[in-house]
Design a protein around this motif. Structure first.
Motif, PDB file in Angstrom:
ATOM      1  N   ALA A   2      24.271 -25.403-110.551  1.00 16.77           N
ATOM      2  CA  ALA A   2      25.519 -25.528-109.901  1.00 16.77           C
ATOM      3  C   ALA A   2      26.177 -24.165-109.707  1.00 16.77           C
ATOM      4  O   ALA A   2      26.761 -23.881-108.722  1.00 16.77           O
ATOM      5  CB  ALA A   2      26.458 -26.568-110.420  1.00 16.77           C
ATOM      6  N   PHE A   5      24.550 -22.008-107.482  1.00 19.19           N
ATOM      7  CA  PHE A   5      24.928 -22.246-105.917  1.00 19.19           C
ATOM      8  C   PHE A   5      26.397 -21.837-105.575  1.00 19.19           C
ATOM      9  O   PHE A   5      26.505 -21.069-104.676  1.00 19.19           O
ATOM     10  CB  PHE A   5      24.655 -23.788-105.810  1.00 19.19           C
ATOM     11  CG  PHE A   5      25.235 -24.246-104.474  1.00 19.19           C
ATOM     12  CD1 PHE A   5      24.881 -24.115-103.325  1.00 19.19           C
ATOM     13  CD2 PHE A   5      26.648 -24.576-104.234  1.00 19.19           C
ATOM     14  CE1 PHE A   5      25.260 -24.371-102.151  1.00 19.19           C
ATOM     15  CE2 PHE A   5      27.340 -25.108-103.317  1.00 19.19           C
ATOM     16  CZ  PHE A   5      26.528 -25.113-102.060  1.00 19.19           C
ATOM     17  N   THR A 275      18.294 -25.003-101.836  1.00 20.12           N
ATOM     18  CA  THR A 275      19.852 -24.713-101.656  1.00 20.12           C
ATOM     19  C   THR A 275      20.469 -25.470-100.685  1.00 20.12           C
ATOM     20  O   THR A 275      21.895 -25.821-101.100  1.00 20.12           O
ATOM     21  CB  THR A 275      19.781 -23.193-101.299  1.00 20.12           C
ATOM     22  OG1 THR A 275      19.062 -22.492-102.066  1.00 20.12           O
ATOM     23  CG2 THR A 275      21.365 -22.743-101.194  1.00 20.12           C
ATOM     24  N   GLU A 278      21.319 -28.512-102.407  1.00 14.26           N
ATOM     25  CA  GLU A 278      22.774 -28.349-103.335  1.00 14.26           C
ATOM     26  C   GLU A 278      24.063 -28.385-102.442  1.00 14.26           C
ATOM     27  O   GLU A 278      24.901 -28.729-103.031  1.00 14.26           O
ATOM     28  CB  GLU A 278      22.413 -26.867-103.908  1.00 14.26           C
ATOM     29  CG  GLU A 278      21.719 -26.648-104.991  1.00 14.26           C
ATOM     30  CD  GLU A 278      22.024 -27.729-106.449  1.00 14.26           C
ATOM     31  OE1 GLU A 278      23.232 -27.578-106.916  1.00 14.26           O
ATOM     32  OE2 GLU A 278      21.423 -28.648-106.872  1.00 14.26           O
ATOM     33  N   ARG A 281      25.182 -31.670-101.930  1.00  8.65           N
ATOM     34  CA  ARG A 281      25.741 -32.438-103.103  1.00  8.65           C
ATOM     35  C   ARG A 281      27.092 -31.720-103.328  1.00  8.65           C
ATOM     36  O   ARG A 281      28.182 -32.294-103.793  1.00  8.65           O
ATOM     37  CB  ARG A 281      25.037 -32.103-104.353  1.00  8.65           C
ATOM     38  CG  ARG A 281      23.641 -32.921-104.427  1.00  8.65           C
ATOM     39  CD  ARG A 281      22.666 -32.790-105.361  1.00  8.65           C
ATOM     40  NE  ARG A 281      21.292 -33.441-105.318  1.00  8.65           N
ATOM     41  CZ  ARG A 281      20.271 -32.944-104.796  1.00  8.65           C
ATOM     42  NH1 ARG A 281      20.210 -31.576-104.762  1.00  8.65           N
ATOM     43  NH2 ARG A 281      19.084 -33.557-104.799  1.00  8.65           N
TER      44      ARG A 281
END
Length: 288
Positions: A2, A5, A275, A278, A281
């Motif tokens: 996280a 990202f 990615t 991610e 999310r």
């Protein structure tokens, strides 16, 4: 993952803002200063989607950063105009005064107009490659009456309609107002490469709807200080939203389902699209 990202998202936002500042640096006018103000801050999500889609299709970063900056310019124009007294009449955007507050309404209108033009200038740059006309055509459709502007017009009409929007109509509205630019952003890399944009289009359709549901949830639960703009405006205005129609828990569940659908759409790319997964999310976990 996280933290990595978020760092990558922030770096991409700085990269696109640098492109925009470079283009504006030669213009010593208040409107240019207002334009720079408008593109400063923000998550840079749309530009990030362009860069990631381009990476998946082996498009050179130097070429991809131009449409990535372009979509951020177009998005900023929409926010500048959306904040005007004739529209939402907002005083705060991205934690700073809106353009019409920091300058005046005339400057805000001109800044928005010029940001829209700059978006097409960047996408039409020869460095973008042989498919730049396709990219510009798609952007015109995504930003116009068939996309963002049409969605915004439906939103304004809904404010005075005697019949509240149902779930199908609010979904249609948001697919234009919010979803069209997100879809363009996700598909841009494939368009630049002359590749099939289908998987990224399906990803973006789910992502854009999840993004809007998350926005509706933030309007109810969000912290105005973290969001950098006013909260609970939709409820105060009596607007139909995904939360008002579904309820808070069901809206959260629907957003989570859409994120899974977005991730599933990326299966043709395998681990290379990690990615972008991610990103999906992040959309429902963000605080602004």
């Amino acid at each position: 993952m996280a933290e990595a990202f978020r760092a990558a998202l922030a770096a991409a936002a700085r990269e696109t803002q640098d492109v925009l500042r470079e283009r504006l640096a030669a213009h010593d006018l208040p409107v240019a200063q207002a334009m720079e103000h408008a593109v400063t801050g923000g998550k840079g999500l749309r530009g990030f989607l362009v860069l990631e889609g381009a990476r998946l299709h082996d498009v050179a970063r130097e070429a991809a950063r131009l449409p990535a900056a372009g979509i951020e310019a177009l998005h900023a124009y929409s926010l500048v105009h959306d904040d005007l007294p004739a529209m939402d009449d907002d005083d705060l955007r991205r934690g700073q005064p809106t353009v019409h507050v920091a300058w005046d309404e005339a400057t805000a209108i001109l800044a928005g107009d010029a940001l829209q033009s700059l978006a097409f200038e960047l996408c039409a740059d020869p460095l973008v490659g042989s498919h730049r006309a396709d990219l510009c055509l798609a952007l015109a459709r995504a930003g116009g009456i068939a996309g963002m502007v049409g969605g915004q017009a439906r939103d304004i009409m809904a404010e005075t309609s005697e019949t509240p929007l149902d779930l199908a109509r609010i979904t249609e509205l948001q697919q234009g107002k919010t979803g069209a630019l997100i879809r363009w952003s996700a598909e841009a890399g494939a368009v630049m490469a002359g590749a099939d944009a289908g998987p990224l289009g399906r990803y973006a359709q789910a992502l854009g709807l999840a993004f809007q549901i998350a926005d509706d949830i933030l309007d109810v639960e969000g912290d105005a200080a973290k969001m950098g703009k006013a909260a609970r405006k939709d409820a105060a205005a009596g607007k139909a939203t995904f939360v008002s129609l579904l309820g808070l828990d069901a809206a959260k569940a629907r957003a989570a389902e859409l994120v899974e659908a977005a991730c599933d759409a990326l299966s043709p790319y395998g681990a290379a699209a990690g990615t972008l997964r991610e990103t999906a999310r992040f959309v429902i976990a963000r605080e602004s």
